[in-house]
Scaffold this motif. Structure first.
Motif, PDB file in Angstrom:
ATOM      1  N   ASP A   1      14.071  82.874  56.336  1.00 30.68           N
ATOM      2  CA  ASP A   1      14.339  82.586  55.049  1.00 30.68           C
ATOM      3  C   ASP A   1      14.466  80.841  55.177  1.00 30.68           C
ATOM      4  O   ASP A   1      15.490  79.975  54.675  1.00 30.68           O
TER       5      ASP A   1
ATOM      6  N   SER B   1      13.284  76.983  54.379  1.00 30.98           N
ATOM      7  CA  SER B   1      13.942  76.162  52.910  1.00 30.98           C
ATOM      8  C   SER B   1      13.146  74.908  53.377  1.00 30.98           C
ATOM      9  O   SER B   1      13.674  74.599  54.076  1.00 30.98           O
ATOM     10  N   SER B   2      12.676  74.607  52.585  1.00 31.19           N
ATOM     11  CA  SER B   2      12.577  72.694  52.693  1.00 31.19           C
ATOM     12  C   SER B   2      13.420  71.917  51.518  1.00 31.19           C
ATOM     13  O   SER B   2      13.630  70.765  51.313  1.00 31.19           O
ATOM     14  N   TYR B   3      13.619  72.628  50.350  1.00 30.01           N
ATOM     15  CA  TYR B   3      14.401  72.241  49.100  1.00 30.01           C
ATOM     16  C   TYR B   3      16.247  72.920  49.394  1.00 30.01           C
ATOM     17  O   TYR B   3      15.962  73.581  48.248  1.00 30.01           O
ATOM     18  N   PRO B   4      16.804  72.926  50.017  1.00 30.14           N
ATOM     19  CA  PRO B   4      17.903  73.489  50.196  1.00 30.14           C
ATOM     20  C   PRO B   4      18.630  72.969  49.070  1.00 30.14           C
ATOM     21  O   PRO B   4      18.496  72.143  48.148  1.00 30.14           O
TER      22      PRO B   4
ATOM     23  N   ALA C   1      11.214  72.801  57.216  1.00 31.68           N
ATOM     24  CA  ALA C   1      12.138  73.793  56.211  1.00 31.68           C
ATOM     25  C   ALA C   1      12.390  73.871  57.717  1.00 31.68           C
ATOM     26  O   ALA C   1      12.371  74.247  58.894  1.00 31.68           O
TER      27      ALA C   1
ATOM     28  N   HIS D   1      17.968  78.747  56.554  1.00 30.09           N
ATOM     29  CA  HIS D   1      18.961  78.841  55.613  1.00 30.09           C
ATOM     30  C   HIS D   1      19.994  80.101  55.911  1.00 30.09           C
ATOM     31  O   HIS D   1      19.659  81.674  55.867  1.00 30.09           O
TER      32      HIS D   1
END
Length: 138
Positions: free
Chosen positions: A65, A67-70, A104, A107
């Motif tokens: 899971d 992510s680069s944009y939390p 990334a 999460h």
């Protein structure tokens, strides 16, 4: 496994939830390292976030899971690769990156309380410097 975490930053306690369905291996390996006491500093490249540099620490986990944009309150574990291992905590807009480029992270937890206070502490790390941080299970 209990899904609740206590996160204490600069003496303020936040409630957080482990994201076990999305990142089961990361959650398991992270909780095995608890309690975790460290310092959090403001990110250099990523925007409105704080991070805990963990150097060569190897949690032995692949991407889950990622992510680069939390979103604000989301906590990511970057498991090592282009950059050092780290934990990132978003308090506002984040585009996760390092001097090596976009990253990334997994999460694995989300802060669920006092996001206004989290933002206040995040901004304070930018202007005043590092803060203490601890993670423990409830």
């Amino acid at each position: 496994m209990d899904r609740s975490l206590n996160v204490v930053i600069d003496g303020h306690q936040f409630s957080a939830q482990l994201e076990q369905e999305r990142s089961p291996k990361t959650c398991e390996l992270f909780t095995q390292s608890l309690p975790l006491n460290s310092q959090v500093v403001h990110v250099r490249w990523s925007g409105e976030g704080m991070w805990i540099p963990l150097g060569d620490t190897d949690f032995g986990v692949e991407y889950e899971d990622a992510s680069s944009y939390p979103a604000p309150g989301q906590i990511l574990l970057y498991p090592k690769g282009k950059s050092e291992t780290e934990i990132l905590i978003a308090y506002g807009c984040v585009a996760f990156a390092s001097k090596a480029g976009t990253l990334a992270g997994n999460h694995f937890a989300t802060i669920t309380s006092d996001l206004d206070k989290l933002r206040e502490i995040g901004v304070s790390t930018l202007w005043e410097g590092s803060k203490t941080i601890s993670f423990s299970q409830k």
